[in-house]
Scaffold this motif. Structure first.
Motif, PDB file in Angstrom:
ATOM      1  N   ARG A  96      34.924  43.624  45.347  1.00 53.24           N
ATOM      2  CA  ARG A  96      34.289  44.687  46.122  1.00 53.24           C
ATOM      3  C   ARG A  96      33.154  45.353  45.340  1.00 53.24           C
ATOM      4  N   ASN A  97      33.356  45.519  44.023  1.00 52.37           N
ATOM      5  CA  ASN A  97      32.296  46.119  43.213  1.00 52.37           C
ATOM      6  C   ASN A  97      31.059  45.242  43.168  1.00 52.37           C
ATOM      7  N   ALA A  98      31.229  43.903  43.229  1.00 53.97           N
ATOM      8  CA  ALA A  98      30.081  43.000  43.250  1.00 53.97           C
ATOM      9  C   ALA A  98      29.293  43.153  44.551  1.00 53.97           C
ATOM     10  N   VAL A  99      29.998  43.381  45.651  1.00 49.33           N
ATOM     11  CA  VAL A  99      29.316  43.609  46.932  1.00 49.33           C
ATOM     12  C   VAL A  99      28.531  44.918  46.873  1.00 49.33           C
ATOM     13  N   ASP A 100      29.148  45.953  46.290  1.00 51.79           N
ATOM     14  CA  ASP A 100      28.436  47.226  46.149  1.00 51.79           C
ATOM     15  C   ASP A 100      27.210  47.069  45.266  1.00 51.79           C
ATOM     16  N   ALA A 101      27.324  46.282  44.187  1.00 50.05           N
ATOM     17  CA  ALA A 101      26.187  46.045  43.294  1.00 50.05           C
ATOM     18  C   ALA A 101      25.092  45.271  44.023  1.00 50.05           C
ATOM     19  N   TRP A 102      25.472  44.333  44.881  1.00 51.65           N
ATOM     20  CA  TRP A 102      24.491  43.562  45.655  1.00 51.65           C
ATOM     21  C   TRP A 102      23.718  44.481  46.601  1.00 51.65           C
ATOM     22  N   ILE A 103      24.425  45.412  47.217  1.00 52.99           N
ATOM     23  CA  ILE A 103      23.768  46.356  48.119  1.00 52.99           C
ATOM     24  C   ILE A 103      22.785  47.235  47.344  1.00 52.99           C
ATOM     25  N   GLU A 104      23.173  47.623  46.123  1.00 53.76           N
ATOM     26  CA  GLU A 104      22.328  48.496  45.296  1.00 53.76           C
ATOM     27  C   GLU A 104      21.323  47.717  44.455  1.00 53.76           C
ATOM     28  N   HIS A 105      21.278  46.398  44.604  1.00 53.59           N
ATOM     29  CA  HIS A 105      20.360  45.519  43.862  1.00 53.59           C
ATOM     30  C   HIS A 105      20.570  45.624  42.357  1.00 53.59           C
ATOM     31  N   SER A 106      21.833  45.624  41.917  1.00 58.73           N
ATOM     32  CA  SER A 106      22.120  45.634  40.486  1.00 58.73           C
ATOM     33  C   SER A 106      22.938  44.393  40.136  1.00 58.73           C
ATOM     34  N   ASP A 107      23.350  44.277  38.866  1.00 65.44           N
ATOM     35  CA  ASP A 107      24.013  43.081  38.369  1.00 65.44           C
ATOM     36  C   ASP A 107      25.443  42.979  38.898  1.00 65.44           C
ATOM     37  N   GLY A 108      25.700  41.977  39.735  1.00 66.00           N
ATOM     38  CA  GLY A 108      27.009  41.803  40.335  1.00 66.00           C
ATOM     39  C   GLY A 108      28.042  41.257  39.364  1.00 66.00           C
ATOM     40  N   ALA A 109      27.602  40.465  38.363  1.00 71.61           N
ATOM     41  CA  ALA A 109      28.549  39.899  37.397  1.00 71.61           C
ATOM     42  C   ALA A 109      29.163  41.007  36.547  1.00 71.61           C
ATOM     43  N   LYS A 110      28.352  41.975  36.150  1.00 71.21           N
ATOM     44  CA  LYS A 110      28.891  43.106  35.380  1.00 71.21           C
ATOM     45  C   LYS A 110      29.839  43.929  36.241  1.00 71.21           C
ATOM     46  N   ALA A 111      29.471  44.127  37.490  1.00 75.09           N
ATOM     47  CA  ALA A 111      30.321  44.910  38.393  1.00 75.09           C
ATOM     48  C   ALA A 111      31.635  44.191  38.662  1.00 75.09           C
ATOM     49  N   CYS A 112      31.586  42.866  38.670  1.00 71.74           N
ATOM     50  CA  CYS A 112      32.791  42.071  38.904  1.00 71.74           C
ATOM     51  C   CYS A 112      33.703  42.107  37.687  1.00 71.74           C
ATOM     52  N   GLY A 113      33.104  42.229  36.503  1.00 69.91           N
ATOM     53  CA  GLY A 113      33.892  42.229  35.280  1.00 69.91           C
ATOM     54  C   GLY A 113      33.959  40.863  34.637  1.00 69.91           C
ATOM     55  N   CYS A 114      33.107  39.937  35.072  1.00 63.94           N
ATOM     56  CA  CYS A 114      33.104  38.592  34.509  1.00 63.94           C
ATOM     57  C   CYS A 114      32.378  38.578  33.172  1.00 63.94           C
ATOM     58  N   ARG A 115      32.849  37.702  32.294  1.00 63.12           N
ATOM     59  CA  ARG A 115      32.119  37.527  31.046  1.00 63.12           C
ATOM     60  C   ARG A 115      30.988  36.539  31.302  1.00 63.12           C
ATOM     61  N   ASP A 116      30.003  36.556  30.456  1.00 60.35           N
ATOM     62  CA  ASP A 116      28.821  35.724  30.636  1.00 60.35           C
ATOM     63  C   ASP A 116      29.169  34.274  30.292  1.00 60.35           C
ATOM     64  N   ILE A 117      29.151  33.410  31.282  1.00 56.10           N
ATOM     65  CA  ILE A 117      29.411  31.994  31.052  1.00 56.10           C
ATOM     66  C   ILE A 117      28.265  31.197  31.652  1.00 56.10           C
ATOM     67  N   THR A 118      28.026  30.015  31.099  1.00 54.10           N
ATOM     68  CA  THR A 118      26.970  29.170  31.646  1.00 54.10           C
ATOM     69  C   THR A 118      27.584  28.193  32.621  1.00 54.10           C
ATOM     70  N   ASP A 119      26.836  27.842  33.605  1.00 54.34           N
ATOM     71  CA  ASP A 119      27.306  26.921  34.624  1.00 54.34           C
ATOM     72  C   ASP A 119      27.327  25.518  34.040  1.00 54.34           C
ATOM     73  N   ARG A 120      28.428  24.813  34.191  1.00 54.45           N
ATOM     74  CA  ARG A 120      28.559  23.477  33.619  1.00 54.45           C
ATOM     75  C   ARG A 120      27.616  22.485  34.269  1.00 54.45           C
ATOM     76  N   ARG A 121      27.208  22.740  35.485  1.00 54.18           N
ATOM     77  CA  ARG A 121      26.314  21.802  36.171  1.00 54.18           C
ATOM     78  C   ARG A 121      24.895  21.895  35.656  1.00 54.18           C
ATOM     79  N   HIS A 122      24.546  22.997  35.006  1.00 51.43           N
ATOM     80  CA  HIS A 122      23.175  23.207  34.552  1.00 51.43           C
ATOM     81  C   HIS A 122      23.134  23.290  33.038  1.00 51.43           C
TER      82      HIS A 122
END
Length: 138
Positions: free
Chosen positions: A102-128
């Motif tokens: 829910r915090n990521a959705v709120d961050a998306w509405i406010e145009h801020s970083d959704g990953a920080k709002a979600c609480g995820c650690r910074d990881i790189t995508d394995r496909r890229h």
């Protein structure tokens, strides 16, 4: 004018109904007139919103449809934002169902970083992976 005649049984049933209704009204008035004690500080603390909900209830997982309702957007818009990475979300497999905090959705509405709002650690995508990755196939 037509005259209605009643039988003794009907008259007796009506009297019982009126008496029962009168008893009900009397008990209701007694209940409403009872003095109420003002709430104590312990009652107020127990009734506070923070006590009623767990700390993480405001950041629960939502489906794409629930996220769309929360953001007041169309669910297709939410799915496109999830697919493009504009809205931070999670899938358990590619093409699977999206889960969004829910915090990521709120961050998306406010145009801020959704990953920080979600609480995820910074990881790189394995496909890229970068070009100098040791597991890169030539």
């Amino acid at each position: 004018m037509r005259r209605v005649t009643t039988t003794p049984e009907l008259s007796e049933a009506g009297d019982r109904l009126v008496a029962a209704f009168g008893d009900f009204i009397t008990s209701l008035v007694d209940y409403l007139e009872k003095p109420t004690n003002p709430p104590t500080s312990a009652d107020v603390t127990a009734a506070s919103p923070a006590a009623a909900f767990p700390a993480d209830a405001s950041n629960k997982w939502l489906t794409a449809l629930e996220a769309a309702k929360h953001a007041r957007r169309n669910h297709i818009t939410v799915l496109k934002a999830l697919g493009s990475g504009e809205l931070h979300g999670h899938q358990n497999r590619r093409g699977g169902r999206w889960q969004v905090k829910r915090n990521a959705v709120d961050a998306w509405i406010e145009h801020s970083d959704g990953a920080k709002a979600c609480g995820c650690r910074d990881i790189t995508d394995r496909r890229h992976r970068s070009d100098n990755s040791p597991n890169r196939r030539a």
